[in-house]
Design a protein around this motif. Structure first.
Motif, mmCIF file in Angstrom:
data_model
loop_
_atom_site.group_PDB
_atom_site.id
_atom_site.type_symbol
_atom_site.label_atom_id
_atom_site.label_comp_id
_atom_site.label_asym_id
_atom_site.label_seq_id
_atom_site.Cartn_x
_atom_site.Cartn_y
_atom_site.Cartn_z
ATOM 1 N N VAL A 161 -5.611 5.573 -0.191
ATOM 2 C CA VAL A 161 -6.046 4.457 -1.037
ATOM 3 C C VAL A 161 -7.483 4.094 -0.655
ATOM 4 O O VAL A 161 -7.753 3.797 0.507
ATOM 5 C CB VAL A 161 -5.125 3.237 -0.851
ATOM 6 N N CYS A 209 -0.988 -0.557 -4.820
ATOM 7 C CA CYS A 209 -2.392 -0.839 -4.534
ATOM 8 C C CYS A 209 -3.201 0.430 -4.736
ATOM 9 O O CYS A 209 -3.023 1.396 -3.993
ATOM 10 C CB CYS A 209 -2.523 -1.347 -3.085
ATOM 11 N N TYR A 228 -10.795 2.075 0.040
ATOM 12 C CA TYR A 228 -11.097 0.679 0.349
ATOM 13 C C TYR A 228 -12.596 0.498 0.497
ATOM 14 O O TYR A 228 -13.285 1.400 0.983
ATOM 15 C CB TYR A 228 -10.342 0.180 1.588
ATOM 16 N N CYS A 245 -3.730 2.507 4.244
ATOM 17 C CA CYS A 245 -4.675 2.992 3.237
ATOM 18 C C CYS A 245 -5.132 4.408 3.577
ATOM 19 O O CYS A 245 -5.202 5.280 2.712
ATOM 20 C CB CYS A 245 -5.891 2.068 3.136
ATOM 21 N N VAL A 281 0.839 -1.200 0.000
ATOM 22 C CA VAL A 281 0.000 0.000 0.000
ATOM 23 C C VAL A 281 0.875 1.252 0.000
ATOM 24 O O VAL A 281 0.630 2.205 -0.743
ATOM 25 C CB VAL A 281 -0.943 -0.007 1.219
#
Lengths: 361, 361, 361, 361
Positions: free
Chosen positions: A251, A176, A253, A246, A171
């Motif tokens: 990022v 990712c 999710y 994250c 990550v």
């Protein structure tokens, strides 16, 4: 060596395709209901003949969806999304007879050995995976900048210190672009950040902590008290692990709910249809998918991920779909639901992550 | 941190042991036949009371064998090795009542969590393995110089380029003092050295070679023509792989035959009893065992490996036994045959080897 | 409905076959060594062109064997059986180019669905087995009188009361013409006859008997004392179970040794090559094979069983080969060693036996 | 023989229990949030000390829930059901120290063999199941009239003709008081009723139908068009199968949604929390549970099913929980989530159903 194979488009000057009729549509008879004879999409590139040799490639397709065609715009949507009167594409043949062409040979396929009698035609845990790994590393390096990498995770990743560290690395280093998982992955990752356990078992020493079966209930309660995962991370000072990474990296999710869930954590989407919609956003963009140690999420996302992606520039490239699981059954099951393009790697998700980490570092 | 736990010998001053009778023997009634009531050994340290508080620890023991006691010498042998008249130890209790004491608490045991209700009491593929790996690396570094490391290999190791390279590294760097395997491992390793395939499949690209199913028959035929594996390696100029490395390093290997074998290669011991005898030589010396991807050889060697080893200086240390397999069933089966001390690592043998390689390099 | 499909022989008037050369032989350079370019047999019907349009079908073939051709007589034997100077058939193509024709379409094959996109193309535990069972019952009824049914058994059958009773029924009612197994099956069957346990566990109640781990050693010792299984059965008065039933019915059984064996029992063939030879006698005659819960024996016998059988009257019929196992891996592994004709039934061997019993009664 | 073991209540005159304090409660700080130190329930009988030697047994308990205590009324609910101010039981010890006693020895437990060394201590596919089956048949006959039998089904049951017929029999003959499953079980059962296929594969012949992958989409669309499953069954004239039998017999069924679902069918509860609530209604009443071939639903329902049931007359009896699955992993996983009482039967769900049918007929 180029990471991406070149796409070979269909030859629409072939007599059978040149003489194909234009595709037909019919209006949906009700919200969420399809007209008889509707066409269901596969995960292969599909072209619609608009007439006069004008063939249109559907973008952002998926398995078992339908096509709504308005002029030169085709949208691939789930049957439940169809609205009364939507013009739905009709036809079940795939060779142009009804104006629909399913293109199964756009990317070169590994050829089988000649001969009536061969060994080792089936992939199993004994298949050599060295090259699959090397290709995967190359794909990840390529798609880090020029693609969209989606990870689909079962909770096992969070149960082991090294594999959890490895996923955090992934990550933090741009490998990712979106993470899909369930309530359990997030719960046990946060449990590990707070208590260093997964379901009460130390993620390094394997020791079962006294009253350890409270740990996942306690972390869920703490997060519910604070109202959201990001706020709990902040207020509890949780820093290591997958979900905190994250949050730090921005990022996105998606945590999809299931009937197995305790809690659930705030942010978990407990409605399966809404969760599918949230996942589909990433399926539409995905260029590489790595699905680890979860049959439920892997099959769900496999169903909604096409085998190809059309770039903004209009180029067609494959979507790589890796499934990491311990049993031939899981990967056979995925194939039996249509995801034959998926590359199966039969191993423990922990080792997979640690190997990946070593090779991307 | 010390790699080896300290052995805690039994307290023979305990009243029940202090009052134990001397052990009894009876003569074997025929070659390979035991007297009624014979004592069968476990894989735990077992002591025989010779009388007067003199307790004798059996060395080089194993499961399901018998003890032949002559004066102060006890030998642990398979029932079929017993000769007419041999003085065989009698008794089935294990707490001294018949002069036999089985010591099950010599090494500290990981303690379980307190409480009536716990999660995760069973080892599965979701057990965190990070620490097991770290301990394994420490054990291998220690036993390279101060122990005797035995590898038990199924053929899968030779089917994949990276795992085969990794095993070659292990042999070349002193981490393997003996190799136990079957005809298939040697055949496919030599097939890979000659044709770069395993059963006709390229060990890197996975491509099935035309007529590839002849490769293993051809290599077997070549070796049979030359009369021995070492001569074939020399004359065919085979250099990479596991068996060539053993030959170069002088690492002994035992190839035990089975009814599945093609050929077999020269040097394979096709008689199961003779093969067991050849394996037992290494079981008597083993301090660490790593058994990979073979149920047959793992259970066979597990049966003959004790849980402890007595060093030349008389110290008692554990024998570490690692089983690497894909299924809980295989490791449960081993436990159900008495090898409960075995540490199970549930993963693909390929990844296991590659991980090990990375960490020992 | 007929149980046996009609065999469609090759059309040797086809131009490519009509112009095929006669097959070539070369002398073996040494005992157990083959001439370069030897032809290895598959499990399909193979024809040799003797010249002038005279094609000869090999009988009693098997996988990975070679053909010794003397005049109009062809014998299919294992490479290790070849003697210096034997005329061995040469050639690796299978379409007549070298006088060898491998006939892969002699029996009708279930056809796959049309279309570029299908679900459920792979057999798994979720495949519907109702018809496979019905066909199996029909085949067993037919072959009881008109065929040769071989059972290949792992030890699990003897661990459960009902499945052991079921297998006894099969033997007693003519559905088993030969039994192939290992030392463990016989040991645990006799252990059950004497102690009602399998490895010390009651075969009905699952209770672990005190000192039960002695039971298998005791029964082995008793049989060794008496010198043979039939004599031990008689003298110990063992009446229920599989091996006693074979003895009463005169059903031949082959017990092949392995390195996992305790004992072994008298009568176990501990040399793998001799055991293969004893098994091959039954492979040559087999018309139906049922292999249950043993990977070792299943693969071994699968390798030596042809996909067809030539009756004394010269008719060609299929050999049915059923594999009953719990994992897709085991059946994939069999397929990866060439036995693609095998019908996999993924279930527990206990249930399989009990179902069969209900349906044959 | 009685089917139900007698419950042995705790001895509250034991000094440690006699001197136990009364249990404590604290108010919930917010809706769906628990006070610190909350007590989480197990699936064992739990008693609360109200003071003065008055111990109250919780009814309709479950794992990982909390207790709300109002006077002499205790309610076991999921944490998310807790409302602001609810008096939640506090305490994490289980031996009375905080007024909570968890009774783990209410039912006799099968005892293990004595001795330091035993074989076969772990349940696997090789465990003898004859008695488990016989007990199951007795339990079903008993609970048909005097209990509440809940079936939890994965879709595999509907893929095979015989097992689907067997399940229909179970419903029609009173052996099923509630059915829990997902969208897939209902879809494929109705697909079979309409097209005789499961995901396009004939449920008897295994043939893949042309365009068969449309079948499940077509049946879903037909049902959605009609607005409900019962109306679709009526209007399409569907008569055989599991769901039609439930409708005819008035057996309630809960279809819980998941992210893998196509459609879903009308009646499927797509919200996971609402689905859990609907399932819990049956968990509160269950006396016997049979969970087949579904990890998701089995673990979900296992979490919410107590190990005991209090009858209207106040008697305490066990809740039998059978798990039928192909892998040790699935049953280990259930045990690792606390459901250690579950009896595992390792086999194919198809055979399990057919065996059951034979024995209940």
């Amino acid at each position: 060596m180029s990471v991406l194979p070149v796409y070979i488009p269909p030859d629409f000057s072939r007599p059978d395709l040149a003489s194909a009729p234009a595709v037909r549509v019919e209006p949906a008879p009700a919200d969420g209901v399809l007209p008889r004879g509707f066409h269901a999409t596969s995960n292969l590139p599909e072209y619609l003949h608009l007439g006069g040799g004008d063939w249109l490639l559907a973008r952002e397709s998926r398995m078992d969806a339908v096509m709504v065609l308005r002029g030169r715009e085709v949208e691939v949507i789930e049957p439940r999304q169809v609205k009364l009167g939507d013009p739905v594409v009709i036809g079940r043949s795939d060779d142009g007879e009804e104006g629909i062409y399913v293109h199964s040979s756009g990317f070169p396929c590994p050829t089988a050995a000649a001969g009536k009698f061969v060994f080792r035609s089936r992939g199993t845990r004994e298949t050599p995976f060295s090259r699959s790994y090397d290709e995967l590393y190359a794909v990840l390096r390529h798609d880090r900048e020029q693609g969209y990498i989606v990870w689909v995770l079962g909770p096992a990743i969070a149960f082991d210190k090294d594999s959890r560290d490895a996923m955090q690395f992934v990550v933090e280093h741009g490998y990712c672009h979106a993470l899909l998982a369930g309530n359990a992955l997030a719960t046990h990752d946060l449990e590990a950040a707070r208590f260093r356990t997964g379901l009460g078992q130390d993620i390094y020493t394997q020791a079962l902590q006294p009253h350890g079966h409270y740990n996942h209930l306690d972390i869920i309660n703490e997060v519910r008290l604070r109202g959201s995962i990001p706020r709990a991370i902040r207020e509890l000072g949780l820093s290591d692990g997958i979900i905190p990474a994250c949050e730090r990296q921005g990022v996105p999710y998606v945590l999809a709910g299931s009937i197995r869930d305790d809690g659930p954590l705030p942010g978990v989407i407990s409605d399966a249809c809404r969760a599918q919609d949230a996942m589909r956003v990433h399926a539409r963009r995905a260029t590489t998918v790595i699905a680890l140690a979860t049959q439920l999420h892997t099959i769900a996302f496999g169903n909604m991920t096409p085998g190809y992606h059309v770039t903004p520039e209009g180029a067609v490239r494959p979507v790589f779909f890796y499934v990491v699981d311990m049993t031939e059954f899981s990967t056979d099951k995925l194939a039996n639901r249509g995801s034959v393009q998926a590359v199966a790697i039969l191993t423990n998700a922990q080792d997979f992550m640690v190997n990946l980490w070593h090779n991307l570092k």
